[in-house]
Design a protein around this motif. Sequence first.
Motif, PDB file in Angstrom:
ATOM      1  N   UNK A 277     -12.763 -13.219  59.626  1.00 19.61           N
ATOM      2  CA  UNK A 277     -12.677 -14.572  59.029  1.00 19.61           C
ATOM      3  C   UNK A 277     -13.158 -15.711  60.118  1.00 19.61           C
ATOM      4  N   UNK A 278     -13.071 -15.245  61.160  1.00 17.70           N
ATOM      5  CA  UNK A 278     -13.406 -16.333  62.492  1.00 17.70           C
ATOM      6  C   UNK A 278     -14.831 -16.442  62.276  1.00 17.70           C
ATOM      7  N   UNK A 279     -15.545 -14.930  62.554  1.00 14.27           N
ATOM      8  CA  UNK A 279     -16.903 -14.799  62.684  1.00 14.27           C
ATOM      9  C   UNK A 279     -17.716 -15.273  61.618  1.00 14.27           C
ATOM     10  N   UNK A 280     -17.334 -15.303  60.419  1.00 19.89           N
ATOM     11  CA  UNK A 280     -17.996 -15.626  58.996  1.00 19.89           C
ATOM     12  C   UNK A 280     -17.928 -16.991  58.853  1.00 19.89           C
ATOM     13  N   UNK A 281     -18.735 -17.593  59.586  1.00 17.68           N
ATOM     14  CA  UNK A 281     -18.751 -19.375  59.661  1.00 17.68           C
ATOM     15  C   UNK A 281     -19.926 -20.075  58.917  1.00 17.68           C
ATOM     16  N   UNK A 282     -20.464 -19.182  57.981  1.00 19.61           N
ATOM     17  CA  UNK A 282     -21.485 -20.227  57.177  1.00 19.61           C
ATOM     18  C   UNK A 282     -20.969 -20.813  56.100  1.00 19.61           C
ATOM     19  N   UNK A 283     -20.038 -20.940  55.713  1.00 16.42           N
ATOM     20  CA  UNK A 283     -19.546 -21.871  54.633  1.00 16.42           C
ATOM     21  C   UNK A 283     -18.215 -21.839  54.470  1.00 16.42           C
ATOM     22  N   UNK A 284     -17.366 -22.926  54.561  1.00 16.19           N
ATOM     23  CA  UNK A 284     -15.908 -23.181  54.552  1.00 16.19           C
ATOM     24  C   UNK A 284     -15.473 -23.085  53.073  1.00 16.19           C
ATOM     25  N   UNK A 285     -16.101 -23.584  52.204  1.00 16.10           N
ATOM     26  CA  UNK A 285     -15.690 -23.810  51.164  1.00 16.10           C
ATOM     27  C   UNK A 285     -15.147 -22.540  50.194  1.00 16.10           C
ATOM     28  N   UNK A 286     -16.018 -21.455  50.310  1.00 17.25           N
ATOM     29  CA  UNK A 286     -15.669 -20.106  49.738  1.00 17.25           C
ATOM     30  C   UNK A 286     -14.369 -19.563  50.414  1.00 17.25           C
ATOM     31  N   UNK A 287     -14.124 -19.931  51.633  1.00 16.57           N
ATOM     32  CA  UNK A 287     -13.049 -19.351  52.331  1.00 16.57           C
ATOM     33  C   UNK A 287     -11.644 -19.838  51.805  1.00 16.57           C
ATOM     34  N   UNK A 288     -11.682 -20.616  50.937  1.00 19.59           N
ATOM     35  CA  UNK A 288     -10.659 -21.225  50.343  1.00 19.59           C
ATOM     36  C   UNK A 288     -10.028 -20.234  49.391  1.00 19.59           C
ATOM     37  N   UNK A 289     -10.515 -19.883  48.348  1.00 18.09           N
ATOM     38  CA  UNK A 289     -10.156 -18.547  47.515  1.00 18.09           C
ATOM     39  C   UNK A 289     -10.167 -17.248  48.106  1.00 18.09           C
ATOM     40  N   UNK A 290     -10.786 -17.122  49.301  1.00 13.90           N
ATOM     41  CA  UNK A 290     -10.750 -15.562  50.001  1.00 13.90           C
ATOM     42  C   UNK A 290      -9.190 -15.855  50.778  1.00 13.90           C
TER      43      UNK A 290
ATOM     44  N   UNK B 264     -23.140 -18.967  46.036  1.00 17.63           N
ATOM     45  CA  UNK B 264     -21.748 -19.085  46.229  1.00 17.63           C
ATOM     46  C   UNK B 264     -21.254 -17.586  45.876  1.00 17.63           C
ATOM     47  N   UNK B 265     -21.720 -17.183  44.946  1.00 15.05           N
ATOM     48  CA  UNK B 265     -21.103 -15.794  44.481  1.00 15.05           C
ATOM     49  C   UNK B 265     -21.887 -14.541  45.742  1.00 15.05           C
ATOM     50  N   UNK B 266     -22.909 -14.805  46.286  1.00 10.03           N
ATOM     51  CA  UNK B 266     -23.216 -13.988  47.348  1.00 10.03           C
ATOM     52  C   UNK B 266     -22.287 -14.293  48.557  1.00 10.03           C
ATOM     53  N   UNK B 267     -21.853 -15.359  49.045  1.00  6.25           N
ATOM     54  CA  UNK B 267     -20.938 -15.587  49.931  1.00  6.25           C
ATOM     55  C   UNK B 267     -19.595 -14.806  49.616  1.00  6.25           C
ATOM     56  N   UNK B 268     -19.148 -14.942  48.324  1.00  6.39           N
ATOM     57  CA  UNK B 268     -17.807 -14.429  47.947  1.00  6.39           C
ATOM     58  C   UNK B 268     -18.028 -12.674  47.993  1.00  6.39           C
ATOM     59  N   UNK B 269     -19.097 -12.405  47.350  1.00  4.99           N
ATOM     60  CA  UNK B 269     -19.286 -10.733  47.589  1.00  4.99           C
ATOM     61  C   UNK B 269     -19.318 -10.316  48.942  1.00  4.99           C
ATOM     62  N   UNK B 270     -20.013 -11.017  49.780  1.00  3.70           N
ATOM     63  CA  UNK B 270     -20.002 -10.558  51.099  1.00  3.70           C
ATOM     64  C   UNK B 270     -18.417 -10.566  51.739  1.00  3.70           C
ATOM     65  N   UNK B 271     -17.620 -11.703  51.673  1.00  9.55           N
ATOM     66  CA  UNK B 271     -16.542 -11.917  52.243  1.00  9.55           C
ATOM     67  C   UNK B 271     -15.279 -10.961  51.769  1.00  9.55           C
ATOM     68  N   UNK B 272     -15.379 -10.690  50.331  1.00 10.55           N
ATOM     69  CA  UNK B 272     -14.585  -9.538  49.839  1.00 10.55           C
ATOM     70  C   UNK B 272     -15.072  -8.091  50.123  1.00 10.55           C
ATOM     71  N   UNK B 273     -16.319  -7.735  50.211  1.00  8.97           N
ATOM     72  CA  UNK B 273     -16.827  -6.484  50.849  1.00  8.97           C
ATOM     73  C   UNK B 273     -16.336  -6.312  51.995  1.00  8.97           C
ATOM     74  N   UNK B 274     -16.321  -7.280  53.028  1.00  9.46           N
ATOM     75  CA  UNK B 274     -15.953  -7.301  54.269  1.00  9.46           C
ATOM     76  C   UNK B 274     -14.241  -7.027  54.593  1.00  9.46           C
ATOM     77  N   UNK B 275     -13.635  -7.362  53.444  1.00 10.44           N
ATOM     78  CA  UNK B 275     -12.372  -7.258  53.590  1.00 10.44           C
ATOM     79  C   UNK B 275     -11.407  -8.651  53.969  1.00 10.44           C
ATOM     80  N   UNK B 276     -12.232  -9.798  54.068  1.00 12.00           N
ATOM     81  CA  UNK B 276     -11.692 -10.819  54.378  1.00 12.00           C
ATOM     82  C   UNK B 276     -10.365 -11.530  53.569  1.00 12.00           C
ATOM     83  N   UNK B 277     -10.209 -10.954  52.339  1.00 11.28           N
ATOM     84  CA  UNK B 277      -9.356 -11.460  51.267  1.00 11.28           C
ATOM     85  C   UNK B 277      -8.082 -10.395  51.399  1.00 11.28           C
ATOM     86  N   UNK B 278      -7.618  -9.757  50.491  1.00  4.87           N
ATOM     87  CA  UNK B 278      -6.391  -9.096  50.367  1.00  4.87           C
ATOM     88  C   UNK B 278      -6.542  -7.632  51.141  1.00  4.87           C
ATOM     89  N   UNK B 279      -7.616  -7.215  51.562  1.00  4.43           N
ATOM     90  CA  UNK B 279      -7.846  -6.064  51.845  1.00  4.43           C
ATOM     91  C   UNK B 279      -6.804  -5.256  53.123  1.00  4.43           C
TER      92      UNK B 279
END
Length: 552
Positions: free
Chosen positions: A127-140, A95-110
């Motif tokens: 956000x659309x292309x990063x489709x490996x897990x929907x759950x961590x997309x909620x906090x993102x 889960x933390x790897x997913x979050x780290x990747x999403x934040x690093x790619x600027x899918x959050x507040x960037x």
Amino acid sequence: MTAFPHATRPAATHDVVNQVPPLVGHDTAQDPALLAAVEREGASWALPELHELGRLAGSAEAHEWGRRAEQHPPRLHTHDRYGHRIDAVEYDPAYHRLMETAVGAGLHGAPWADDRPGAHVARAAKFLAWNVDAGHGCPISMTYAVVPALRAAPELAAAYEPGLTSRAYDPVLAPPRGKAGLIAGMSMTEKQGGSDVRANSTRAEPQPDGSYRLTGHKWFTSAPMSDLFLALAQAPGGLSCFLVPRVLPDGSLNPMVVMRLKDKLGNKSNASSEIEYAGAHAWLVGEEGRGVRTIVEMVNMTRLDCTLGTASGMRLGTITAVHHARHRSAFGRTLHDQPLMRQVLADLVVESEAATTVAMRLAGATDRAVHGDEAEASFRRLALAVSKYWVCKRGPAHAAEAMECLGGNGYTEEHGLAKVYRELPLLSIWEGSGNVAALDALRAMGREPASVEAFFTEVELAAGADHRLDDAVAMVKKELSDSAELELRARRIVEQLALVLQGSLLVRHAPAAVADAFCASRLGRDWGGALGTLPPGLDLAAILERAAVDVG
């Protein structure tokens, strides 16, 4: 001791043949509808980053992160071994790897810290292309959405925006002002009201230092290990919006008690919780009594992500079904060459492309509205409510049909589509289920007539290009001209609005084969209703090429 014979490896009974290779080693961003939209909406500068993320999303490594994050869901630890209350949620490292990747790619507040035109479009595409897990997309998603709402309190925004827009993922609980990066959540609904947040009973009591103390419960608070939350509570001046930190400046936990984690149909990697505020410290965002107006900015952004997330799930379901059909044979030829299967697959492509195109158009409207374009803001107001209703409503049916293309394999967990099937109903429920979204569209039309004008200005850019679209636009205008029982007809009207918007965008921007199929079925009504009942005479081969995936 009884002696048992040694086990021997049984002789091979058959050869394993006619099995589909894994759908890994591809670029999830290699979607012609998505790439055309990125160019059209002004974010072509982001294509290298988009493809980099897409290749990671299509890798076996990222698939394993997503699998582990769902198979090992979060666990709540209410106390430490000494009996101290800690209210800590433990996540699998994946889960933390997913979050780290999403934040690093600027899918959050960037994007809020990026002044380049198209920053919000670039973020939406990723956000659309990063489709490996929907759950961590909620906090993102919530971290993305909190920024415009927080700007109603400039001092708080100045203090916390740098962390919310930072590309550093820092999951350690600590005072937020000292962290490299922040994650945010929302804490709105209560058990007695649900979507009717004006029925909230949580109390907010003013303190001499200008802060407030919150006391009450929240029925759904996702990602309770986030650093900050926006919460609604009843202040002396009425329902108001508050910023609630998880950790206070002195390092102590804010009195926010996690009662339990929800046992949900899907979204397993996301810790959705029931919490109680037991005198939690909070700071007012906006004015007392204007909590809904303040937090609606956050809701609009998360509704955009519901639409993007559904489009993402549709694309994943589509390419999985097409990939399977290209490699699986039955009755002497591949499934892909079977006429009836080609009908189903082509219809999945059409639905997916319509969802992606409208979602990215809304991302473009968001980007331009952020930069002060009032016409785009008016268009977005109605178009977002309409599209959130319809696209998210279509998601579960699309997932079910894609899963059926795999037969019994599709119903097993290891083939992936069962997970997609569980996820998509959530996006229709989250941020306002079907009725709420439909009624919100009616409210927008009644309160903001400019949104109706902007909507039809957009739709009529395709006037004269297809008679079926023209007829559908005339029909929905006739529906709107009849004021009788509007609320009763809300779903019917909003569906028609969504379809003419999608039709207009496809007629203008999609290949002729896709636009023709959409107009003939969704607008011309030469369609059985179920996916896979397209009328004869369409160019199915051209449509199916839109879902071809290179694996290797």
